[in-house]
Structure formats: C-alpha cells, structure tokens
Scaffold this motif. Structure first.
Motif, PDB file in Angstrom:
ATOM      1  N   SER A   2       0.848  -1.199   0.000  1.00 16.59           N
ATOM      2  CA  SER A   2       0.000   0.000   0.000  1.00 16.59           C
ATOM      3  C   SER A   2       0.876   1.239   0.000  1.00 16.59           C
ATOM      4  CB  SER A   2      -0.918  -0.021   1.218  1.00 16.59           C
ATOM      5  OG  SER A   2      -0.207  -0.345   2.361  1.00 16.59           O
ATOM      6  N   PHE A   9      -0.130   9.657   3.049  1.00 13.76           N
ATOM      7  CA  PHE A   9      -0.276  10.052   4.454  1.00 13.76           C
ATOM      8  C   PHE A   9       1.024  10.618   5.025  1.00 13.76           C
ATOM      9  CE2 PHE A   9      -4.205   7.595   4.114  1.00 13.76           C
ATOM     10  CZ  PHE A   9      -5.067   8.541   4.638  1.00 13.76           C
ATOM     11  N   ARG A  20      -8.956  16.535   8.890  1.00 11.39           N
ATOM     12  CA  ARG A  20      -9.926  15.643   9.550  1.00 11.39           C
ATOM     13  C   ARG A  20     -11.139  16.430  10.051  1.00 11.39           C
ATOM     14  NH1 ARG A  20     -12.529  15.758  13.902  1.00 11.39           N
ATOM     15  NH2 ARG A  20     -10.685  16.377  15.079  1.00 11.39           N
ATOM     16  N   ALA A  49      -4.100   4.350  13.156  1.00  3.92           N
ATOM     17  CA  ALA A  49      -4.283   5.378  14.209  1.00  3.92           C
ATOM     18  C   ALA A  49      -4.030   6.783  13.705  1.00  3.92           C
ATOM     19  CB  ALA A  49      -3.347   5.075  15.373  1.00  3.92           C
ATOM     20  N   GLY A  50      -3.202   6.902  12.672  1.00  4.04           N
ATOM     21  CA  GLY A  50      -2.895   8.233  12.141  1.00  4.04           C
ATOM     22  C   GLY A  50      -2.285   9.115  13.217  1.00  4.04           C
ATOM     23  N   PHE A  53      -6.540  10.327  16.506  1.00  7.69           N
ATOM     24  CA  PHE A  53      -7.927  10.777  16.721  1.00  7.69           C
ATOM     25  C   PHE A  53      -8.664   9.873  17.719  1.00  7.69           C
ATOM     26  CE2 PHE A  53     -12.409  10.609  14.984  1.00  7.69           C
ATOM     27  CZ  PHE A  53     -12.802  11.860  15.424  1.00  7.69           C
ATOM     28  N   SER A  71       2.269   4.624   8.364  1.00  7.74           N
ATOM     29  CA  SER A  71       2.920   5.904   8.044  1.00  7.74           C
ATOM     30  C   SER A  71       3.700   6.427   9.253  1.00  7.74           C
ATOM     31  CB  SER A  71       1.869   6.934   7.613  1.00  7.74           C
ATOM     32  OG  SER A  71       2.398   8.241   7.722  1.00  7.74           O
ATOM     33  N   GLY A  93       3.099  -0.588  11.565  1.00  8.98           N
ATOM     34  CA  GLY A  93       2.620  -1.902  11.147  1.00  8.98           C
ATOM     35  C   GLY A  93       1.637  -1.799  10.009  1.00  8.98           C
ATOM     36  N   ALA A  95      -1.766  -3.489   7.797  1.00  6.80           N
ATOM     37  CA  ALA A  95      -3.088  -4.060   8.087  1.00  6.80           C
ATOM     38  C   ALA A  95      -3.120  -5.587   8.130  1.00  6.80           C
ATOM     39  CB  ALA A  95      -4.077  -3.564   7.026  1.00  6.80           C
ATOM     40  N   ASN A 111     -10.908   3.601  12.632  1.00  6.28           N
ATOM     41  CA  ASN A 111     -11.713   4.710  12.105  1.00  6.28           C
ATOM     42  C   ASN A 111     -11.158   5.215  10.779  1.00  6.28           C
ATOM     43  OD1 ASN A 111     -13.836   6.744  12.338  1.00  6.28           O
ATOM     44  ND2 ASN A 111     -12.123   8.190  12.495  1.00  6.28           N
ATOM     45  N   MET A 112     -11.970   5.143   9.733  1.00  4.65           N
ATOM     46  CA  MET A 112     -11.636   5.685   8.403  1.00  4.65           C
ATOM     47  C   MET A 112     -10.322   5.092   7.867  1.00  4.65           C
ATOM     48  SD  MET A 112     -14.161   7.549   7.766  1.00  4.65           S
ATOM     49  CE  MET A 112     -15.549   8.084   8.774  1.00  4.65           C
ATOM     50  N   HIS A 116      -8.883   2.467   3.013  1.00  8.44           N
ATOM     51  CA  HIS A 116      -7.533   2.604   2.445  1.00  8.44           C
ATOM     52  C   HIS A 116      -6.817   1.260   2.323  1.00  8.44           C
ATOM     53  CE1 HIS A 116      -7.378   6.970   2.436  1.00  8.44           C
ATOM     54  NE2 HIS A 116      -7.987   6.939   3.602  1.00  8.44           N
TER      55      HIS A 116
HETATM   56  C1  LIG Z   1      -7.966   8.470   6.847  1.00 10.29           C
HETATM   57  S1  LIG Z   1      -6.594   8.200   7.929  1.00 10.29           S
HETATM   58  C2  LIG Z   1      -7.443   8.012   9.478  1.00 10.29           C
HETATM   59  C3  LIG Z   1      -6.546   8.249  10.660  1.00 10.29           C
HETATM   60  C4  LIG Z   1      -7.254   8.186  12.018  1.00 10.29           C
HETATM   61  N1  LIG Z   1      -7.821   6.885  12.255  1.00 10.29           N
HETATM   62  C5  LIG Z   1      -8.303   9.273  12.093  1.00 10.29           C
HETATM   63  O1  LIG Z   1      -9.498   8.959  12.205  1.00 10.29           O
HETATM   64  O2  LIG Z   1      -7.937  10.465  12.055  1.00 10.29           O
HETATM   65  C6  LIG Z   1      -6.138   6.516   7.524  1.00 10.29           C
HETATM   66  C7  LIG Z   1      -4.894   6.017   8.252  1.00 10.29           C
HETATM   67  O3  LIG Z   1      -4.723   4.622   7.970  1.00 10.29           O
HETATM   68  C8  LIG Z   1      -3.346   4.385   7.671  1.00 10.29           C
HETATM   69  N2  LIG Z   1      -3.291   3.234   6.758  1.00 10.29           N
HETATM   70  C9  LIG Z   1      -3.815   3.158   5.512  1.00 10.29           C
HETATM   71  N3  LIG Z   1      -3.612   1.941   4.982  1.00 10.29           N
HETATM   72  C10 LIG Z   1      -2.940   1.237   5.917  1.00 10.29           C
HETATM   73  C11 LIG Z   1      -2.447  -0.106   5.963  1.00 10.29           C
HETATM   74  N4  LIG Z   1      -2.616  -0.929   4.935  1.00 10.29           N
HETATM   75  N5  LIG Z   1      -1.809  -0.516   7.082  1.00 10.29           N
HETATM   76  C12 LIG Z   1      -1.625   0.345   8.132  1.00 10.29           C
HETATM   77  N6  LIG Z   1      -2.072   1.614   8.147  1.00 10.29           N
HETATM   78  C13 LIG Z   1      -2.725   2.058   7.050  1.00 10.29           C
HETATM   79  C14 LIG Z   1      -2.856   5.659   7.024  1.00 10.29           C
HETATM   80  O4  LIG Z   1      -1.440   5.783   7.098  1.00 10.29           O
HETATM   81  C15 LIG Z   1      -3.613   6.723   7.815  1.00 10.29           C
HETATM   82  O5  LIG Z   1      -2.896   7.170   8.938  1.00 10.29           O
END
Ligand SMILES: C[S@@+](CC[C@H](N)C(=O)[O-])C[C@H]1O[C@@H](n2cnc3c(N)ncnc32)[C@H](O)[C@@H]1O
Length: 209
Positions: A2, A9, A20, A49-50, A53, A71, A93, A95, A111-112, A116
């Motif tokens: 990914s 990100f 956000r 977790a980003g 949030f 990220s 880590g 997903a 969350n959200m 992705h």
């Molecule tokens: C839309 S942001 C949401 C962040 C946080 N949960 C929030 O609500 O503000 C999506 C997050 O998922 C992470 N992410 C996306 N794909 C991922 C994956 N395959 N493994 C781990 N993290 C991932 C991104 O780096 C990003 O920080």
C-alpha cells in the motif's frame, strides 16, 4: 502493498488534524467508544491510528492503547501529542500483519482506515486474531458512494462499503453479535479540482470474538 497510501499520508501528516476536522467530527469516535462500552484499564488497539484521533479518547478513558499505522509521519504527529503517556505504545505496522500477539486485546478500533486497506476482509481477519475471546472490534467508515474524486485527491482505495459486505466479512472472520448502523453524521469533502461536494454516510460495525 500500500505504498501509494503511505506516501500520501506521509505527505499530509502535518495537515491531517485540520483536514480531519473538515471531514468528520469527534462525535464519530464518541459513538465508536460508546458502542464498544470501553472500560478503563483494558487494552485496545487503534488500527490506522494516524495522528491519534481515536487514541486520544481511549487514553482519556483510561485504556491502554497500542496505536498502529504504516505511516511514520502520521505516527510522529501522534507521538508528539501523547509522548510520556505510560498507557500508550506506538508501533509501525501494516493491516495484514499487525505487530500484536494473538488473543491479546479487549478492543480494536479502526476509524476511516479500512477504505484505504487493499484487502479489508484480511484486515478484519487480522483484527480478529489479535482479540481475546469476548474482545470487540468497532469499525467506523464510509458507506458506499460514487465520489470518484476521493480516489485522486485523498487516495481512497474503496469508495466506501456496502454494509452487507462488511457484515459478511465479520461473520467470515468469526465474529458474533455483529451489528451495523449509522453513526449519525456524514463525512463531507469539497473537491479541489471540480464542483463536486461529497456528503457520505458513516456507519459503525460491531462484532465480538
Ligand atoms: C484516513 S486516515 C485516518 C486516521 C485516524 N484513524 C483518524 O481517524 O484520524 C487513515 C490512516 O490509515 C493508515 N493506513 C492506511 N492503509 C494502511 C495499511 N494498509 N496498514 C496500516 N495503516 C494504514 C494511514 O497511514 C492513515 O494514517
């Protein structure tokens, strides 16, 4: 797997909290924690977790939290906010191979994040693996939509989800007491390249191992 997401990100990390706020409000995480019925002292993961949030609310409620994201830049923002909090562990880590032991968590939150993830059903299976028997997964994410600009402008991989697919992926992973419903607010986004304005329902999905 990914890399595009990771690059996106990493690039927006320092702006993410402001972005956000324009997409969705704190009532989304409040609903997720209420649905999960969190208890202080328990152990939760915040998947994707980003900048923290959901982590922020979990810490405020006295839970131990493992915040995971692919990220580094997003996690750096998170660490800056909560550095020194003994309840928090932060891990880089992905997903489909979460750096969490089997059967170790009381709760997992996402969350959200799933829209992705390349294979969200694998993400749900992986969350299941990390939960204790009786542990709870709550996903909050976008309902199925047609706003294609979110792929180009915000790197969304899935244009939301059909709730029946999510329900099926929960059951296939082994969850019981599966329940999906509206969070009660929508996610909004104004396209930068056109007049499109997205207004998308947000669902929660609950399941118990
Ligand atoms: C839309 S942001 C949401 C962040 C946080 N949960 C929030 O609500 O503000 C999506 C997050 O998922 C992470 N992410 C996306 N794909 C991922 C994956 N395959 N493994 C781990 N993290 C991932 C991104 O780096 C990003 O920080």
């Amino acid at each position: 797997m990914s890399n595009d997401n990771k690059a996106y990100f990493d690039r927006v990390a320092s702006d993410w909290d402001e972005m956000r706020k324009s997409f969705y409000s704190t009532s989304v995480r409040n609903k997720a924690l209420r649905i999960a019925q969190v208890h202080p002292g328990c152990l939760a993961s915040d998947l994707g977790a980003g900048t923290g949030f959901v982590t922020e609310s979990l810490l405020d409620c006295g839970l131990h939290v493992i915040a995971i994201d692919e990220s580094h830049a997003m996690l750096n923002q998170l660490v800056r906010k909560f550095d020194g909090n003994d309840l928090l562990k932060v891990r880089v880590g992905e997903a489909e191979s979460l750096p969490i032991a089997n059967n170790s968590l009381d709760y997992a939150f996402a969350n959200m994040y799933m829209h992705h993830v390349e294979r969200p059903w694998r993400g749900i299976q992986e969350a299941f693996r990390t939960l204790k028997s009786g542990g709870v997964l709550v996903i909050t994410d976008l309902d199925e939509h047609n706003y294609d600009f979110l792929r180009q402008e915000h790197n969304d991989r899935w244009l939301g989800f059909n709730r029946d697919s999510i329900r099926r992926w929960y059951f296939e992973a082994g969850f019981k007491d599966v329940e999906l419903d509206c969070v009660g607010e929508s996610c909004t986004s104004q396209s930068q390249g056109s007049c499109d304005f997205a207004d998308i329902g947000i669902f929660y999905a609950y399941g118990r191992k």
